[in-house]
Design a protein around this motif. Structure first.
Motif, PDB file in Angstrom:
ATOM      1  N   GLN A 101       6.767  -8.284  -0.067  1.00 34.79           N
ATOM      2  CA  GLN A 101       6.234  -8.758  -1.334  1.00 34.79           C
ATOM      3  C   GLN A 101       7.259  -9.623  -2.044  1.00 34.79           C
ATOM      4  O   GLN A 101       8.447  -9.294  -2.086  1.00 34.79           O
ATOM      5  N   VAL A 102       6.775 -10.725  -2.588  1.00 39.39           N
ATOM      6  CA  VAL A 102       7.596 -11.572  -3.435  1.00 39.39           C
ATOM      7  C   VAL A 102       7.020 -11.510  -4.838  1.00 39.39           C
ATOM      8  O   VAL A 102       5.824 -11.235  -5.017  1.00 39.39           O
ATOM      9  N   PRO A 103       7.830 -11.748  -5.840  1.00 40.91           N
ATOM     10  CA  PRO A 103       7.337 -11.655  -7.223  1.00 40.91           C
ATOM     11  C   PRO A 103       6.129 -12.558  -7.459  1.00 40.91           C
ATOM     12  O   PRO A 103       6.106 -13.718  -7.056  1.00 40.91           O
ATOM     13  N   GLY A 104       5.135 -11.979  -8.091  1.00 36.58           N
ATOM     14  CA  GLY A 104       3.949 -12.741  -8.434  1.00 36.58           C
ATOM     15  C   GLY A 104       2.902 -12.823  -7.344  1.00 36.58           C
ATOM     16  O   GLY A 104       1.844 -13.435  -7.540  1.00 36.58           O
ATOM     17  N   LYS A 105       3.211 -12.243  -6.193  1.00 37.06           N
ATOM     18  CA  LYS A 105       2.253 -12.265  -5.093  1.00 37.06           C
ATOM     19  C   LYS A 105       1.910 -10.858  -4.652  1.00 37.06           C
ATOM     20  O   LYS A 105       2.644  -9.906  -4.926  1.00 37.06           O
ATOM     21  N   GLU A 106       0.795 -10.743  -3.948  1.00 39.41           N
ATOM     22  CA  GLU A 106       0.382  -9.442  -3.458  1.00 39.41           C
ATOM     23  C   GLU A 106       1.264  -9.018  -2.276  1.00 39.41           C
ATOM     24  O   GLU A 106       1.819  -9.853  -1.560  1.00 39.41           O
ATOM     25  N   ARG A 107       1.326  -7.722  -2.093  1.00 39.03           N
ATOM     26  CA  ARG A 107       2.056  -7.183  -0.953  1.00 39.03           C
ATOM     27  C   ARG A 107       1.280  -7.547   0.317  1.00 39.03           C
ATOM     28  O   ARG A 107       0.069  -7.356   0.385  1.00 39.03           O
ATOM     29  N   ALA A 153       5.714   1.690   5.461  1.00 37.54           N
ATOM     30  CA  ALA A 153       4.580   2.476   5.005  1.00 37.54           C
ATOM     31  C   ALA A 153       4.009   3.297   6.156  1.00 37.54           C
ATOM     32  O   ALA A 153       4.100   2.897   7.320  1.00 37.54           O
ATOM     33  N   GLN A 154       3.415   4.417   5.783  1.00 40.14           N
ATOM     34  CA  GLN A 154       2.769   5.290   6.767  1.00 40.14           C
ATOM     35  C   GLN A 154       1.333   5.520   6.346  1.00 40.14           C
ATOM     36  O   GLN A 154       1.071   5.889   5.189  1.00 40.14           O
ATOM     37  N   GLY A 155       0.428   5.302   7.302  1.00 36.33           N
ATOM     38  CA  GLY A 155      -0.974   5.511   7.016  1.00 36.33           C
ATOM     39  C   GLY A 155      -1.664   6.240   8.145  1.00 36.33           C
ATOM     40  O   GLY A 155      -1.025   6.650   9.123  1.00 36.33           O
ATOM     41  N   ASN A 156      -2.969   6.388   8.018  1.00 36.03           N
ATOM     42  CA  ASN A 156      -3.730   7.144   9.011  1.00 36.03           C
ATOM     43  C   ASN A 156      -4.322   6.273  10.100  1.00 36.03           C
ATOM     44  O   ASN A 156      -4.745   6.786  11.140  1.00 36.03           O
ATOM     45  N   SER A 157      -4.397   4.979   9.859  1.00 37.06           N
ATOM     46  CA  SER A 157      -4.974   4.094  10.859  1.00 37.06           C
ATOM     47  C   SER A 157      -4.526   2.674  10.575  1.00 37.06           C
ATOM     48  O   SER A 157      -3.980   2.379   9.507  1.00 37.06           O
ATOM     49  N   TYR A 158      -4.797   1.799  11.533  1.00 32.73           N
ATOM     50  CA  TYR A 158      -4.417   0.402  11.372  1.00 32.73           C
ATOM     51  C   TYR A 158      -5.175  -0.228  10.208  1.00 32.73           C
ATOM     52  O   TYR A 158      -6.395  -0.145  10.108  1.00 32.73           O
ATOM     53  N   SER A 159      -4.417  -0.876   9.351  1.00 31.25           N
ATOM     54  CA  SER A 159      -5.003  -1.618   8.249  1.00 31.25           C
ATOM     55  C   SER A 159      -3.974  -2.610   7.742  1.00 31.25           C
ATOM     56  O   SER A 159      -2.771  -2.327   7.747  1.00 31.25           O
ATOM     57  N   THR A 160      -4.446  -3.742   7.293  1.00 32.50           N
ATOM     58  CA  THR A 160      -3.554  -4.721   6.672  1.00 32.50           C
ATOM     59  C   THR A 160      -3.589  -4.598   5.155  1.00 32.50           C
ATOM     60  O   THR A 160      -2.913  -5.361   4.462  1.00 32.50           O
ATOM     61  N   SER A 161      -4.354  -3.662   4.647  1.00 34.75           N
ATOM     62  CA  SER A 161      -4.464  -3.463   3.205  1.00 34.75           C
ATOM     63  C   SER A 161      -3.466  -2.414   2.721  1.00 34.75           C
ATOM     64  O   SER A 161      -3.460  -1.292   3.231  1.00 34.75           O
ATOM     65  N   PRO A 162      -2.654  -2.746   1.745  1.00 36.09           N
ATOM     66  CA  PRO A 162      -1.686  -1.764   1.225  1.00 36.09           C
ATOM     67  C   PRO A 162      -2.350  -0.490   0.714  1.00 36.09           C
ATOM     68  O   PRO A 162      -1.749   0.588   0.781  1.00 36.09           O
TER      69      PRO A 162
END
Length: 122
Positions: A39-45, A97-106
């Motif tokens: 993430q850069v300032p002013g932009k989404e992760r 980050a750790q999640g339960n499945s593949y996703s490109t959404s934070p």
């Protein structure tokens, strides 16, 4: 509560390499999915790369394909991001980050590292 601790990062010139690591406080399940965002300032992760903990299948953003490599060490509950041929546009705060499945959404990820800064000068 799982804790993710990042290390690595720093300041380099364009064309150089850096490696990031992320250690989980608890052993992930084989079904878990580990990722790196930036993430850069002013932009989404944004999603950078991810790996399935069990099978080791990897996924990359188009912008880093061929330059970045994600890997994991299941014995150490740690995953890595090797970044080669860094470009100024790669400069950002990098999060694991750790999640339960593949996703490109934070929003799909439950646990996050504290973030580590990568600076790339031209």
């Amino acid at each position: 509560q799982v804790q993710l601790v990042e290390s690595g990062g720093g300041s380099v010139q364009a064309g150089a390499s850096l490696a990031l690591s992320c250690a989980a406080s608890e052993r992930p399940y084989s079904s878990h999915f580990m990722a790196w965002f930036r993430q850069v300032p002013g932009k989404e992760r944004e999603f950078v790369a991810g790996i399935r903990w069990g099978y080791g299948s990897t996924y990359y953003a188009d912008s880093v394909k061929g330059r970045f490599t994600i890997s994991r060490d299941r014995t150490e509950n740690t995953w890595f991001l090797q970044m080669n041929n860094l470009k100024p546009e790669d400069a950002a705060l990098y999060y694991c980050a750790q999640g339960n499945s593949y996703s490109t959404s934070p929003s799909s990820y439950r646990y996050w590292g504290q973030g580590t800064q990568v600076t790339v000068s031209s």
